[in-house]
Design a protein around this motif. Structure first.
Motif, PDB file in Angstrom:
ATOM      1  N   SER A   1       0.779  -1.231   0.000  1.00 24.85           N
ATOM      2  CA  SER A   1       0.000   0.000   0.000  1.00 24.85           C
ATOM      3  C   SER A   1       0.814   1.286   0.000  1.00 24.85           C
ATOM      4  CB  SER A   1      -0.950   0.004   1.206  1.00 24.85           C
ATOM      5  OG  SER A   1      -0.224  -0.091   2.418  1.00 24.85           O
ATOM      6  N   GLY A   2       2.135   1.194   0.002  1.00 29.80           N
ATOM      7  CA  GLY A   2       2.941   2.412  -0.007  1.00 29.80           C
ATOM      8  C   GLY A   2       2.605   3.272   1.195  1.00 29.80           C
ATOM      9  N   ASP A   3       2.246   4.525   0.966  1.00 31.71           N
ATOM     10  CA  ASP A   3       1.851   5.447   2.040  1.00 31.71           C
ATOM     11  C   ASP A   3       0.362   5.765   1.969  1.00 31.71           C
ATOM     12  OD1 ASP A   3       4.412   5.556   3.052  1.00 31.71           O
ATOM     13  OD2 ASP A   3       4.988   7.208   1.748  1.00 31.71           O
ATOM     14  N   HIS A   4      -0.396   4.867   1.366  1.00 27.44           N
ATOM     15  CA  HIS A   4      -1.836   5.082   1.184  1.00 27.44           C
ATOM     16  C   HIS A   4      -2.654   4.568   2.362  1.00 27.44           C
ATOM     17  CE1 HIS A   4      -5.292   5.952  -1.360  1.00 27.44           C
ATOM     18  NE2 HIS A   4      -5.805   4.785  -1.005  1.00 27.44           N
ATOM     19  N   LEU A   5      -2.225   3.464   2.968  1.00 27.48           N
ATOM     20  CA  LEU A   5      -3.049   2.760   3.946  1.00 27.48           C
ATOM     21  C   LEU A   5      -2.151   1.978   4.892  1.00 27.48           C
ATOM     22  CD1 LEU A   5      -5.980   1.679   4.659  1.00 27.48           C
ATOM     23  CD2 LEU A   5      -5.537  -0.133   2.991  1.00 27.48           C
ATOM     24  N   ALA A   6      -2.451   2.010   6.197  1.00 25.43           N
ATOM     25  CA  ALA A   6      -1.680   1.256   7.194  1.00 25.43           C
ATOM     26  C   ALA A   6      -2.552   1.013   8.420  1.00 25.43           C
ATOM     27  CB  ALA A   6      -0.412   2.017   7.591  1.00 25.43           C
ATOM     28  N   TRP A   7      -2.077   0.153   9.304  1.00 28.22           N
ATOM     29  CA  TRP A   7      -2.779  -0.159  10.542  1.00 28.22           C
ATOM     30  C   TRP A   7      -2.374   0.827  11.629  1.00 28.22           C
ATOM     31  CZ3 TRP A   7      -6.809  -2.793  12.071  1.00 28.22           C
ATOM     32  CH2 TRP A   7      -6.980  -3.073  13.426  1.00 28.22           C
ATOM     33  N   SER A   8      -3.354   1.307  12.399  1.00 26.76           N
ATOM     34  CA  SER A   8      -3.077   2.165  13.540  1.00 26.76           C
ATOM     35  C   SER A   8      -3.353   1.398  14.825  1.00 26.76           C
ATOM     36  CB  SER A   8      -3.954   3.418  13.516  1.00 26.76           C
ATOM     37  OG  SER A   8      -3.836   4.107  14.751  1.00 26.76           O
TER      38      SER A   8
ATOM     39  N   ILE B   1      -5.981   3.050   8.610  1.00 28.97           N
ATOM     40  CA  ILE B   1      -6.081   4.500   8.448  1.00 28.97           C
ATOM     41  C   ILE B   1      -5.276   4.958   7.232  1.00 28.97           C
ATOM     42  CG2 ILE B   1      -6.389   4.988  10.909  1.00 28.97           C
ATOM     43  CD1 ILE B   1      -3.349   5.955  10.804  1.00 28.97           C
ATOM     44  N   ALA B   2      -5.531   6.192   6.835  1.00 31.17           N
ATOM     45  CA  ALA B   2      -4.694   6.934   5.893  1.00 31.17           C
ATOM     46  C   ALA B   2      -3.993   8.024   6.711  1.00 31.17           C
ATOM     47  CB  ALA B   2      -5.549   7.553   4.801  1.00 31.17           C
ATOM     48  N   PHE B   3      -2.908   8.561   6.201  1.00 33.42           N
ATOM     49  CA  PHE B   3      -2.125   9.543   6.942  1.00 33.42           C
ATOM     50  C   PHE B   3      -2.443  10.958   6.455  1.00 33.42           C
ATOM     51  CE2 PHE B   3       0.488   5.653   6.769  1.00 33.42           C
ATOM     52  CZ  PHE B   3       0.563   5.375   8.132  1.00 33.42           C
ATOM     53  N   ARG B   4      -3.377  11.628   7.102  1.00 34.95           N
ATOM     54  CA  ARG B   4      -3.751  12.974   6.674  1.00 34.95           C
ATOM     55  C   ARG B   4      -2.579  13.952   6.816  1.00 34.95           C
ATOM     56  NH1 ARG B   4      -9.383  15.838   6.534  1.00 34.95           N
ATOM     57  NH2 ARG B   4      -8.695  17.615   5.336  1.00 34.95           N
ATOM     58  N   SER B   5      -1.763  13.781   7.837  1.00 35.03           N
ATOM     59  CA  SER B   5      -0.667  14.725   8.076  1.00 35.03           C
ATOM     60  C   SER B   5       0.425  14.662   7.009  1.00 35.03           C
ATOM     61  CB  SER B   5      -0.057  14.491   9.457  1.00 35.03           C
ATOM     62  OG  SER B   5       0.528  13.203   9.510  1.00 35.03           O
ATOM     63  N   VAL B   6       0.472  13.565   6.238  1.00 38.94           N
ATOM     64  CA  VAL B   6       1.442  13.465   5.144  1.00 38.94           C
ATOM     65  C   VAL B   6       0.742  13.229   3.807  1.00 38.94           C
ATOM     66  CG1 VAL B   6       3.424  12.789   6.542  1.00 38.94           C
ATOM     67  CG2 VAL B   6       1.884  11.023   5.674  1.00 38.94           C
ATOM     68  N   CYS B   7      -0.457  13.751   3.702  1.00 37.15           N
ATOM     69  CA  CYS B   7      -1.189  13.707   2.429  1.00 37.15           C
ATOM     70  C   CYS B   7      -0.739  14.928   1.633  1.00 37.15           C
ATOM     71  CB  CYS B   7      -2.698  13.742   2.690  1.00 37.15           C
ATOM     72  SG  CYS B   7      -3.667  13.729   1.173  1.00 37.15           S
ATOM     73  N   TRP B   8       0.184  14.718   0.705  1.00 34.01           N
ATOM     74  CA  TRP B   8       0.832  15.827   0.000  1.00 34.01           C
ATOM     75  C   TRP B   8       0.039  16.306  -1.195  1.00 34.01           C
ATOM     76  CZ3 TRP B   8       3.540  16.903   3.786  1.00 34.01           C
ATOM     77  CH2 TRP B   8       4.340  15.995   4.454  1.00 34.01           C
TER      78      TRP B   8
ATOM     79  N   THR C   1      -9.302  14.639  -0.411  1.00 32.23           N
ATOM     80  CA  THR C   1     -10.516  14.269  -1.142  1.00 32.23           C
ATOM     81  C   THR C   1     -10.202  13.183  -2.174  1.00 32.23           C
ATOM     82  OG1 THR C   1     -11.405  16.492  -0.834  1.00 32.23           O
ATOM     83  CG2 THR C   1     -12.394  15.156  -2.573  1.00 32.23           C
ATOM     84  N   ALA C   2      -9.098  13.342  -2.906  1.00 33.53           N
ATOM     85  CA  ALA C   2      -8.692  12.328  -3.892  1.00 33.53           C
ATOM     86  C   ALA C   2      -8.320  11.028  -3.191  1.00 33.53           C
ATOM     87  CB  ALA C   2      -7.523  12.832  -4.731  1.00 33.53           C
ATOM     88  N   GLN C   3      -7.676  11.133  -2.025  1.00 34.74           N
ATOM     89  CA  GLN C   3      -7.290   9.920  -1.302  1.00 34.74           C
ATOM     90  C   GLN C   3      -8.529   9.171  -0.806  1.00 34.74           C
ATOM     91  OE1 GLN C   3      -3.908  10.328   1.191  1.00 34.74           O
ATOM     92  NE2 GLN C   3      -3.985   8.243   1.909  1.00 34.74           N
ATOM     93  N   LEU C   4      -9.529   9.888  -0.357  1.00 32.93           N
ATOM     94  CA  LEU C   4     -10.785   9.263   0.069  1.00 32.93           C
ATOM     95  C   LEU C   4     -11.453   8.552  -1.112  1.00 32.93           C
ATOM     96  CD1 LEU C   4     -13.048   8.698   2.104  1.00 32.93           C
ATOM     97  CD2 LEU C   4     -13.942  10.985   1.603  1.00 32.93           C
ATOM     98  N   LYS C   5     -11.485   9.209  -2.248  1.00 32.57           N
ATOM     99  CA  LYS C   5     -12.055   8.589  -3.453  1.00 32.57           C
ATOM    100  C   LYS C   5     -11.273   7.324  -3.833  1.00 32.57           C
ATOM    101  CE  LYS C   5     -13.262   9.679  -8.228  1.00 32.57           C
ATOM    102  NZ  LYS C   5     -13.207  10.683  -9.297  1.00 32.57           N
ATOM    103  N   SER C   6      -9.948   7.400  -3.764  1.00 33.57           N
ATOM    104  CA  SER C   6      -9.108   6.239  -4.061  1.00 33.57           C
ATOM    105  C   SER C   6      -9.341   5.109  -3.064  1.00 33.57           C
ATOM    106  CB  SER C   6      -7.629   6.628  -4.033  1.00 33.57           C
ATOM    107  OG  SER C   6      -7.323   7.505  -5.083  1.00 33.57           O
TER     108      SER C   6
END
Length: 194
Positions: A123-130, A137-144, A148-153
């Motif tokens: 998943s690269g930096d798209h998705l990980a376990w918290s 989760i996704a990492f909003r603090s490093v969403c460069w 909105t696009a990440q949520l759609k993805s």
């Protein structure tokens, strides 16, 4: 697919080109360094293929480009032959597979994930376990690029079946497919709240 109307002006004239969707990942430059170069924080064609070997490596780079930013003016009649060269032996039992990724913009504009055998999601930096909130989760603090696009993805990715989440950063996760499907829905709901 590369778009001719988005061809970078830094390309030398000729059949092969890189368009402005390039994310400067370096794939084409290490696959065909005699054809592609870094120019202005993106790749460009600085030398058109001059022989069959250069053409083959250029087509392999075209197929491997994670953002499909490499194109040709003429429809390449030898693209099937280039596809059939994959996987390419790297060393011993290690192979470069080329073009097996799924576009999931969000973390970055050209972010991709790799799903192998409908079981392993790299998943690269798209998705990980918290472990803090006990969910994917996704990492909003490093969403460069775009949350909105990440949520759609993420919604698109939730339609796939897998058991493992293997991130580039963050914690791994493994569960049966139904649990992962529910975790993906939990992640989407969490993203919509944040």
């Amino acid at each position: 697919m590369a778009h001719l109307n988005q061809r970078r002006p830094e390309n030398i004239s000729g059949d092969f080109y890189v368009d402005n969707s390039c994310i400067d990942c370096d794939t084409c430059r290490w696959m065909a360094p005699e054809v592609f170069a870094s120019v202005g924080e993106q790749s460009a064609v600085y030398h058109q293929p001059a022989n069959e070997e250069e053409r083959l490596r250029s087509l392999q780079a075209l197929l491997s480009c994670p953002t499909a930013s490499i194109g040709t003016i003429e429809n390449p009649k030898d693209i099937k032959e280039a596809q059939e060269t994959f996987p390419i032996l790297v060393d011993e039992n290690v192979y470069h597979c080329g073009y097996h990724s799924e576009d999931v913009p969000g973390h970055t504009k050209g972010h991709t994930v790799l799903l192998y055998k409908n079981k392993y999601l790299f998943s690269g930096d798209h998705l990980a376990w918290s472990p803090e909130i006990n969910q994917l989760i996704a990492f909003r603090s490093v969403c460069w690029y775009s949350w909105t696009a990440q949520l759609k993805s993420m919604k698109k990715l939730a339609n796939y079946t897998f058991e493992w989440v293997l991130p580039g950063h963050g914690r791994r996760y493994r569960a049966d497919t139904e649990t992962v499907r529910q975790q993906m829905q939990n992640c989407i709901a969490w993203m919509e709240r944040n």
